[in-house]
Design a protein around this motif. Structure first.
Motif, PDB file in Angstrom:
ATOM      1  N   GLY A  74      35.954  25.310  36.833  1.00  0.00           N
ATOM      2  CA  GLY A  74      34.897  24.303  36.843  1.00  0.00           C
ATOM      3  C   GLY A  74      34.002  24.378  38.049  1.00  0.00           C
ATOM      4  N   ASP A  75      34.477  24.989  39.163  1.00  0.00           N
ATOM      5  CA  ASP A  75      33.605  25.180  40.318  1.00  0.00           C
ATOM      6  C   ASP A  75      32.437  26.076  39.927  1.00  0.00           C
ATOM      7  OD1 ASP A  75      35.192  23.632  41.952  1.00  0.00           O
ATOM      8  OD2 ASP A  75      36.170  25.314  42.956  1.00  0.00           O
ATOM      9  N   VAL A  76      31.283  25.798  40.476  1.00  0.00           N
ATOM     10  CA  VAL A  76      30.083  26.565  40.163  1.00  0.00           C
ATOM     11  C   VAL A  76      29.726  27.415  41.371  1.00  0.00           C
ATOM     12  CG1 VAL A  76      27.672  26.478  39.472  1.00  0.00           C
ATOM     13  CG2 VAL A  76      29.282  24.786  38.572  1.00  0.00           C
ATOM     14  N   THR A  77      29.720  28.735  41.179  1.00  0.00           N
ATOM     15  CA  THR A  77      29.463  29.666  42.275  1.00  0.00           C
ATOM     16  C   THR A  77      28.045  30.209  42.209  1.00  0.00           C
ATOM     17  OG1 THR A  77      30.315  31.552  41.021  1.00  0.00           O
ATOM     18  CG2 THR A  77      31.896  30.320  42.376  1.00  0.00           C
ATOM     19  N   ILE A  78      27.460  30.409  43.384  1.00  0.00           N
ATOM     20  CA  ILE A  78      26.123  30.986  43.502  1.00  0.00           C
ATOM     21  C   ILE A  78      26.213  32.120  44.519  1.00  0.00           C
ATOM     22  CG2 ILE A  78      23.710  30.547  44.078  1.00  0.00           C
ATOM     23  CD1 ILE A  78      24.185  27.609  43.327  1.00  0.00           C
ATOM     24  N   PRO A  79      26.422  33.367  44.060  1.00  0.00           N
ATOM     25  CA  PRO A  79      26.603  34.493  44.978  1.00  0.00           C
ATOM     26  C   PRO A  79      25.306  34.936  45.658  1.00  0.00           C
ATOM     27  CG  PRO A  79      27.712  34.887  42.888  1.00  0.00           C
ATOM     28  CD  PRO A  79      26.785  33.718  42.686  1.00  0.00           C
ATOM     29  N   GLU A  80      25.470  35.464  46.866  1.00  0.00           N
ATOM     30  CA  GLU A  80      24.340  35.996  47.635  1.00  0.00           C
ATOM     31  C   GLU A  80      24.041  37.447  47.265  1.00  0.00           C
ATOM     32  OE1 GLU A  80      22.806  35.939  52.289  1.00  0.00           O
ATOM     33  OE2 GLU A  80      24.954  35.754  51.843  1.00  0.00           O
ATOM     34  N   HIS A  81      25.057  38.178  46.789  1.00  0.00           N
ATOM     35  CA  HIS A  81      24.891  39.574  46.385  1.00  0.00           C
ATOM     36  C   HIS A  81      25.648  39.818  45.088  1.00  0.00           C
ATOM     37  CE1 HIS A  81      23.985  39.898  50.718  1.00  0.00           C
ATOM     38  NE2 HIS A  81      23.300  40.974  50.401  1.00  0.00           N
ATOM     39  N   TRP A  82      25.153  40.815  44.322  1.00  0.00           N
ATOM     40  CA  TRP A  82      25.820  41.247  43.099  1.00  0.00           C
ATOM     41  C   TRP A  82      25.999  42.757  43.100  1.00  0.00           C
ATOM     42  CZ3 TRP A  82      28.139  38.487  39.357  1.00  0.00           C
ATOM     43  CH2 TRP A  82      27.894  37.105  39.331  1.00  0.00           C
ATOM     44  N   ALA A  83      27.105  43.213  42.505  1.00  0.00           N
ATOM     45  CA  ALA A  83      27.342  44.644  42.343  1.00  0.00           C
ATOM     46  C   ALA A  83      27.837  44.938  40.934  1.00  0.00           C
ATOM     47  CB  ALA A  83      28.366  45.146  43.360  1.00  0.00           C
ATOM     48  N   HIS A  84      27.480  46.125  40.456  1.00  0.00           N
ATOM     49  CA  HIS A  84      27.983  46.627  39.186  1.00  0.00           C
ATOM     50  C   HIS A  84      29.179  47.527  39.481  1.00  0.00           C
ATOM     51  CE1 HIS A  84      27.403  49.700  35.691  1.00  0.00           C
ATOM     52  NE2 HIS A  84      28.352  48.836  35.403  1.00  0.00           N
ATOM     53  N   LEU A  85      30.352  47.184  38.938  1.00  0.00           N
ATOM     54  CA  LEU A  85      31.585  47.878  39.288  1.00  0.00           C
ATOM     55  C   LEU A  85      32.167  48.738  38.165  1.00  0.00           C
ATOM     56  CD1 LEU A  85      33.494  45.155  41.360  1.00  0.00           C
ATOM     57  CD2 LEU A  85      31.926  46.934  42.147  1.00  0.00           C
ATOM     58  N   SER A  86      31.372  49.084  37.161  1.00  0.00           N
ATOM     59  CA  SER A  86      31.899  49.963  36.122  1.00  0.00           C
ATOM     60  C   SER A  86      31.140  51.284  36.043  1.00  0.00           C
ATOM     61  CB  SER A  86      31.932  49.268  34.751  1.00  0.00           C
ATOM     62  OG  SER A  86      30.667  48.754  34.399  1.00  0.00           O
ATOM     63  N   LEU A  87      30.520  51.682  37.158  1.00  0.00           N
ATOM     64  CA  LEU A  87      29.949  53.022  37.270  1.00  0.00           C
ATOM     65  C   LEU A  87      30.878  53.814  38.193  1.00  0.00           C
ATOM     66  CD1 LEU A  87      27.669  54.992  36.637  1.00  0.00           C
ATOM     67  CD2 LEU A  87      26.433  54.113  38.627  1.00  0.00           C
ATOM     68  N   TRP A  88      31.592  54.791  37.615  1.00  0.00           N
ATOM     69  CA  TRP A  88      32.669  55.480  38.326  1.00  0.00           C
ATOM     70  C   TRP A  88      32.469  56.996  38.314  1.00  0.00           C
ATOM     71  CZ3 TRP A  88      36.939  53.107  34.709  1.00  0.00           C
ATOM     72  CH2 TRP A  88      37.032  51.737  34.930  1.00  0.00           C
ATOM     73  N   ASN A  89      33.088  57.650  39.267  1.00  0.00           N
ATOM     74  CA  ASN A  89      33.369  59.075  39.190  1.00  0.00           C
ATOM     75  C   ASN A  89      34.893  59.195  39.105  1.00  0.00           C
ATOM     76  OD1 ASN A  89      34.059  61.841  40.017  1.00  0.00           O
ATOM     77  ND2 ASN A  89      31.904  62.028  40.597  1.00  0.00           N
ATOM     78  N   TRP A  90      35.382  59.652  37.948  1.00  0.00           N
ATOM     79  CA  TRP A  90      36.826  59.694  37.713  1.00  0.00           C
ATOM     80  C   TRP A  90      37.354  61.044  38.198  1.00  0.00           C
ATOM     81  CZ3 TRP A  90      38.829  56.230  33.378  1.00  0.00           C
ATOM     82  CH2 TRP A  90      40.221  56.066  33.491  1.00  0.00           C
ATOM     83  N   GLN A  91      38.165  60.994  39.223  1.00  0.00           N
ATOM     84  CA  GLN A  91      38.599  62.200  39.917  1.00  0.00           C
ATOM     85  C   GLN A  91      39.728  62.914  39.153  1.00  0.00           C
ATOM     86  OE1 GLN A  91      40.177  61.521  43.897  1.00  0.00           O
ATOM     87  NE2 GLN A  91      38.946  63.211  44.678  1.00  0.00           N
ATOM     88  N   ARG A  92      39.681  64.229  39.176  1.00  0.00           N
ATOM     89  CA  ARG A  92      40.699  65.004  38.476  1.00  0.00           C
ATOM     90  C   ARG A  92      42.058  64.878  39.163  1.00  0.00           C
ATOM     91  NH1 ARG A  92      39.124  71.231  38.673  1.00  0.00           N
ATOM     92  NH2 ARG A  92      37.158  70.312  37.950  1.00  0.00           N
ATOM     93  N   TYR A  93      43.099  65.060  38.374  1.00  0.00           N
ATOM     94  CA  TYR A  93      44.465  64.963  38.887  1.00  0.00           C
ATOM     95  C   TYR A  93      44.711  66.083  39.899  1.00  0.00           C
ATOM     96  CZ  TYR A  93      49.566  64.777  38.986  1.00  0.00           C
ATOM     97  OH  TYR A  93      50.872  64.678  39.398  1.00  0.00           O
ATOM     98  N   GLY A  94      45.317  65.725  41.005  1.00  0.00           N
ATOM     99  CA  GLY A  94      45.610  66.684  42.068  1.00  0.00           C
ATOM    100  C   GLY A  94      44.668  66.569  43.245  1.00  0.00           C
ATOM    101  N   ASP A  95      43.457  66.055  43.018  1.00  0.00           N
ATOM    102  CA  ASP A  95      42.522  65.826  44.125  1.00  0.00           C
ATOM    103  C   ASP A  95      42.789  64.469  44.759  1.00  0.00           C
ATOM    104  OD1 ASP A  95      41.398  68.247  43.676  1.00  0.00           O
ATOM    105  OD2 ASP A  95      39.494  67.489  42.860  1.00  0.00           O
ATOM    106  N   GLY A  96      42.395  64.321  46.019  1.00  0.00           N
ATOM    107  CA  GLY A  96      42.612  63.078  46.743  1.00  0.00           C
ATOM    108  C   GLY A  96      41.387  62.662  47.524  1.00  0.00           C
TER     109      GLY A  96
END
Length: 331
Positions: free
Chosen positions: A109-131
């Motif tokens: 029920g609390d109403v939030t008003i953020p100062e910044h927004w980010a999109h978090l579903s743009l990824w680079n999916w790293q291959r297995y074995g890399d770190g």
């Protein structure tokens, strides 16, 4: 706060040309009449599901408003925002709705008003074995980066950390081409700031009284509050997982988590149009609060609170509402 609406033929004209894929002379005529009669507008949008895009025109507290329902997801929100700005004289955007909550210090029920927004579903999916020490594909060309951090799936194995073939996803900024930039020269944006003026005006709503009860027997532990927060996060994901919620809170400082606002932010930012998002918290994403069936029981309060805060915010834009903020997005 009362709303006053006046009818136009834009929505009907848009429906008539949807199948043809272009904007007809009849539609442009309706758009021009709307702009001549009421512009510049405050653009008001919310992600209520809809089969088509009904632009509705009216006034809220003396401010002429064009309101539109974006539908769910980043794609729908971005396309609708671009259409809103392409068709109408819009001096600013106020986006509103409900969201999941990643901050256990806040309440449904609390109403939030953020100062910044980010999109978090743009990824680079790293291959297995890399770190973390290994360069990502196309990183050298500037397409991808390791600056924003990663989520390693092996950290979330139920039996404890162990190798996982899913390896890691690295969070990426968006490529943007703002109107103030050099043509065909990309920039990158991760944290997109809202209008500093709008965010400052929103402070006036922090003492606003909001209802705490659905009915005589179902109430929240305390009355909801309006609160300005640092960061909101969007993705094409309906988040109902406590582990990922806690990761997002610890890694990025997200408070509301939802599926549209970052798209609105990115489009408005590229056009240098002031914007603000108002999101009422409908549940603790992934569960774990003491309120049981959070979204089911308290959705009505959360939705109404978002509406009420929007209706009280828009009239605050009466003075100097056309002023734009010269702000940059952060990596």
């Amino acid at each position: 706060m009362a709303m006053r609406w006046w009818p136009v033929l834009v929505a009907a004209a848009m429906m008539a040309t949807a199948a043809e894929g272009f904007i007809s002379a009849k539609t442009w005529s309706a758009v021009r009449r709307a702009n001549d009669r009421g512009g510049p507008f405050v653009g008001s949008s919310c992600p209520t599901p809809t089969r088509w895009i009904p632009f509705r025109f009216g006034a809220i507290g003396g401010q002429n408003v064009v309101m539109v329902m974006t539908g769910l997801s980043m794609l729908n929100a971005g396309l609708t925002t671009q259409l809103l700005l392409s068709l109408f004289r819009v001096k600013g955007i106020v986006h509103w709705g409900i969201a999941g909550n990643a901050d256990e210090g806040l309440q449904i029920g609390d109403v939030t008003i953020p100062e910044h927004w980010a999109h978090l579903s743009l990824w680079n999916w790293q291959r297995y074995g890399d770190g973390p020490e290994n360069e990502l594909p196309l990183e050298a060309a500037g397409d991808y980066t390791r600056d924003l951090g990663f989520l390693n799936f092996s950290d979330y194995t139920a039996a404890g950390p162990s190798p996982n073939e899913l390896n890691s996803i690295w969070f990426q900024p968006e490529e943007i081409f703002p109107v103030s930039g050099t043509p065909e020269q990309r920039q990158h944006a991760f944290w997109v700031p809202v209008s500093s003026r709008y965010f400052s005006l929103a402070e006036k709503l922090e003492g606003m009284e909001l209802p705490a009860c659905v009915n005589a027997t179902t109430c929240l532990p305390r009355a909801p509050r309006v609160t300005r927060v640092r960061r909101g996060c969007s993705a094409n994901v309906f988040l109902d997982n406590a582990a990922y919620r806690q990761f997002l809170r610890a890694k990025f400082g997200c408070t509301p988590v939802e599926m549209e606002s970052a798209a609105v932010a990115l489009v408005a930012h590229q056009h240098a149009v002031p914007f603000l998002t108002i999101r009422s918290l409908s549940d603790l994403a992934g569960g774990g609060s003491s309120l049981g069936n959070e979204a089911g029981e308290f959705l009505a309060i959360a939705a109404q609170n978002a509406v009420d805060v929007m209706l009280n915010f828009v009239p605050l834009l009466a003075d100097g509402g056309a002023a734009h903020d010269a702000v940059a997005a952060d990596m």
